[in-house]
Design a protein around this motif. Sequence first.
Motif, mmCIF file in Angstrom:
data_model
loop_
_atom_site.group_PDB
_atom_site.id
_atom_site.type_symbol
_atom_site.label_atom_id
_atom_site.label_comp_id
_atom_site.label_asym_id
_atom_site.label_seq_id
_atom_site.Cartn_x
_atom_site.Cartn_y
_atom_site.Cartn_z
ATOM 1 N N TYR A 102 39.892 -1.868 -37.680
ATOM 2 C CA TYR A 102 40.530 -0.645 -37.182
ATOM 3 C C TYR A 102 39.892 0.620 -37.734
ATOM 4 O O TYR A 102 40.000 1.678 -37.119
ATOM 5 C CB TYR A 102 42.045 -0.655 -37.432
ATOM 6 C CG TYR A 102 42.473 -0.891 -38.849
ATOM 7 C CD1 TYR A 102 42.916 -2.140 -39.253
ATOM 8 C CD2 TYR A 102 42.462 0.135 -39.779
ATOM 9 C CE1 TYR A 102 43.321 -2.372 -40.551
ATOM 10 C CE2 TYR A 102 42.863 -0.093 -41.079
ATOM 11 C CZ TYR A 102 43.299 -1.345 -41.465
ATOM 12 O OH TYR A 102 43.687 -1.562 -42.740
ATOM 13 N N ARG B 53 45.853 5.199 -45.962
ATOM 14 C CA ARG B 53 47.241 4.861 -45.657
ATOM 15 C C ARG B 53 47.492 3.355 -45.822
ATOM 16 O O ARG B 53 48.539 2.942 -46.302
ATOM 17 C CB ARG B 53 47.572 5.298 -44.223
ATOM 18 C CG ARG B 53 48.879 4.780 -43.677
ATOM 19 C CD ARG B 53 50.061 5.367 -44.432
ATOM 20 N NE ARG B 53 51.269 4.679 -44.063
ATOM 21 C CZ ARG B 53 52.062 5.045 -43.073
ATOM 22 N NH1 ARG B 53 51.786 6.118 -42.377
ATOM 23 N NH2 ARG B 53 53.133 4.356 -42.794
ATOM 24 N N ASN B 54 46.513 2.542 -45.456
ATOM 25 C CA ASN B 54 46.686 1.097 -45.594
ATOM 26 C C ASN B 54 46.387 0.616 -47.010
ATOM 27 O O ASN B 54 46.944 -0.373 -47.456
ATOM 28 C CB ASN B 54 45.783 0.367 -44.595
ATOM 29 C CG ASN B 54 46.348 0.428 -43.191
ATOM 30 O OD1 ASN B 54 47.325 -0.221 -42.880
ATOM 31 N ND2 ASN B 54 45.750 1.258 -42.350
ATOM 32 N N PRO C 49 55.088 -0.831 -41.508
ATOM 33 C CA PRO C 49 56.005 -1.023 -40.382
ATOM 34 C C PRO C 49 56.296 -2.486 -40.091
ATOM 35 O O PRO C 49 57.328 -2.815 -39.538
ATOM 36 C CB PRO C 49 55.282 -0.364 -39.219
ATOM 37 C CG PRO C 49 53.882 -0.176 -39.661
ATOM 38 C CD PRO C 49 53.897 -0.100 -41.148
ATOM 39 N N ARG C 50 55.381 -3.385 -40.508
ATOM 40 C CA ARG C 50 55.630 -4.797 -40.247
ATOM 41 C C ARG C 50 56.831 -5.283 -41.053
ATOM 42 O O ARG C 50 57.538 -6.176 -40.651
ATOM 43 C CB ARG C 50 54.391 -5.633 -40.599
ATOM 44 C CG ARG C 50 53.369 -5.626 -39.493
ATOM 45 C CD ARG C 50 52.047 -6.162 -39.977
ATOM 46 N NE ARG C 50 51.508 -5.308 -41.029
ATOM 47 C CZ ARG C 50 50.275 -5.425 -41.506
ATOM 48 N NH1 ARG C 50 49.482 -6.358 -41.055
ATOM 49 N NH2 ARG C 50 49.835 -4.611 -42.432
ATOM 50 N N HIS D 98 43.180 6.789 -41.736
ATOM 51 C CA HIS D 98 43.178 5.390 -41.299
ATOM 52 C C HIS D 98 43.009 4.402 -42.443
ATOM 53 O O HIS D 98 43.600 3.343 -42.432
ATOM 54 C CB HIS D 98 42.104 5.174 -40.233
ATOM 55 C CG HIS D 98 42.499 5.758 -38.916
ATOM 56 N ND1 HIS D 98 43.259 5.071 -38.007
ATOM 57 C CD2 HIS D 98 42.300 6.973 -38.385
ATOM 58 C CE1 HIS D 98 43.485 5.837 -36.952
ATOM 59 N NE2 HIS D 98 42.915 7.004 -37.166
ATOM 60 N N ARG E 130 59.218 -2.938 -42.224
ATOM 61 C CA ARG E 130 60.314 -2.037 -41.892
ATOM 62 C C ARG E 130 61.071 -2.484 -40.653
ATOM 63 O O ARG E 130 62.290 -2.522 -40.620
ATOM 64 C CB ARG E 130 59.758 -0.625 -41.662
ATOM 65 C CG ARG E 130 60.837 0.423 -41.505
ATOM 66 C CD ARG E 130 60.287 1.706 -40.892
ATOM 67 N NE ARG E 130 58.916 1.986 -41.306
ATOM 68 C CZ ARG E 130 58.128 2.830 -40.663
ATOM 69 N NH1 ARG E 130 58.557 3.461 -39.598
ATOM 70 N NH2 ARG E 130 56.906 3.032 -41.064
ATOM 71 N N VAL E 131 60.314 -2.817 -39.603
ATOM 72 C CA VAL E 131 60.950 -3.095 -38.321
ATOM 73 C C VAL E 131 61.579 -4.482 -38.308
ATOM 74 O O VAL E 131 62.619 -4.699 -37.718
ATOM 75 C CB VAL E 131 59.931 -2.941 -37.175
ATOM 76 C CG1 VAL E 131 60.572 -3.254 -35.844
ATOM 77 C CG2 VAL E 131 59.401 -1.512 -37.164
#
Lengths: 305, 322
Positions: A203, A224-225, A300-301, A221, A303-304
């Motif tokens: 990515y 953040r990761n 988000p993996r 990009h 969180r959601v």
Amino acid sequence: MALFIIKRLGLALLVALTVSIISFVLLRTSGDAAIAIAGEGARDIDIEAIRQAYGLDRPLAVQYLIWLGQTLGGDFGQSLYFKTDVVDLVLAKAPVTLLLGLLSLAFALLVAIPLGVLAAVFANSWIDRAALAVAVFGQAMPNFFFALLLVMLFSITFRWLPVSGSGSWLHFVMPTVALGYYAAPAFMRLVRAGMVEVLSADYVRTARAKGLPTRTVVFKHALRNAIVPVVALSAVQLGYLLGGSVVIETIFALDGLGFLAYQSITHKDFPVIQAVVVMLSVIYVLLTLLGDIANAWLDPRIRVA
Amino acid sequence: MTRPILEVANLSVDIRTAGGTLQAVRDVSFSVGRGETLCLVGESGCGKSVTSLAIMDLLPRAATRRVSRLAFDGVDLARSGKGAVNALRGNRMAMIFQEPMTALNPAYTIGDQLTEGYRRHKKAGAAEARERAVHLLEKVGIAAAGDRLGQYPHQLSGGLRQRIMIAMALMCGPDLVIADEPTTALDVTIQAQILRLLAELQRELGIALVLITHDLGVVGRIADRVAVMYAGEVVENGTAAEIFTHPRHPYTQGLMDCIPLPGRTKPGERLGVIPGVVPSLVGGIQGCPFRDRCPHARPVCAETPPVKTQGEHAWRCILEDA
């Protein structure tokens, strides 16, 4: 997310409880509190009287439960040495330690993140090696020794900063640097490792293919990761920093919890030691919890789901 | 002939590895006209992907690119600054990658990743970029496009993600799209859908397409021109019609025999196999790299083979017409 927080909160409570039990047992078996209270040269009969008055003759489990009951009711007892309420004492010193911990953490991150990113972006270059040297130096040197070097340089040679005390913000500069520099290498290596991995991710190539400038690719990009594990480590490190403040506060006579813990230990001031240990462990546990929550929010993996 | 949208002349890529320097791409030249589809064909490891990354200046750090001319719409990218290349990348030339599962950033929403390039290149506001993103998601056949923008990559299937990668490549209305085996990682049923979609969009929007693939069936359906790569070299290059009806290089012929093609393969006929393996590209390669596997090999093949041409058709072989 709510369920996740509740579960972690329950776990945090259990950990805090366990720490309080272990510290209670350790303190009570490390020496006879009654002798400490009675003072040197006390008669046996007086010590026995004190033992009964304080309930020290009862089984350890009973003593603990009584202590726990009082503590949960907000009563930490009286300081044997300072002769004041432990709660007042601890609350008065806590802000200094918390401030020192946060400042050191901020200092560590401020040094470590840019260095880690630079080291990763220019991996295996002289920049990378220079950053590694800074890290090895910070990790290899005991922080009390580094603190003394700082004192020699800035207080004695240049006379820029006060040697000890906690009167002004100037008193915080050297303790912050000494404590923060010790925590920085772990962050730096984590950031570097994360960034090296992330920078070769597909990515990141996608982001470059979009024609984004290098700083957007690196900071938006990639970083953040790569930063996700740093958040969790921050919380844990802040716990270490609070622990490390015992040494640093003592060196700089900075009037916080660490210095208080040092004084209480030298004076066998059991109620204060117990309170400081419990307080630090609760803070530590809460910080770890906060780290977990922040981690979940950042990924988000988690969180959601 | 109008100016080609992409000209590549004498492109070579060396990759430093632990075992020595790998000459992944050697002296590759081709050009792509406006609105044309060029298929880059060859076995795994023949340098197709490296070629595409070299064009986009996306090579890994261990790789070095040498090229005498790499021109996009007349502008030589090899002699342009980083800023100039970045202004074209993602804007007038875009790329679709092989691996949709990992090509999207897990930390940002689809909407954010779709619009960031558009907002940068077109100086567009958030609302305008969003509208464009919804339009393109619908164009690549994604239902409830507006809702997708708020989702994260891990919430979507591989097929959906590749559609999103296609939409992302099209955001700025590029003149050239390079698609590096865009369907390899997908289910067979999805593969056909995605390729049909790509071909339709290419025709509709008049985009030049460089499609990297090893699927000659696909090539037969959509290619205008074909470049066949072997061991880092383009061994044959020509219009799709010429390559399919009259392949000159023994390797191309071998490839054609490996797949059933309507009109070429007789019913009941056995499909061919190319014996042997691709030579190692570490260190120099002397002579024709295909000679160990070639049924027509002769002693002279140990020397560098000549490039023969006939009209637009070119091949690297001593054979006039095998």
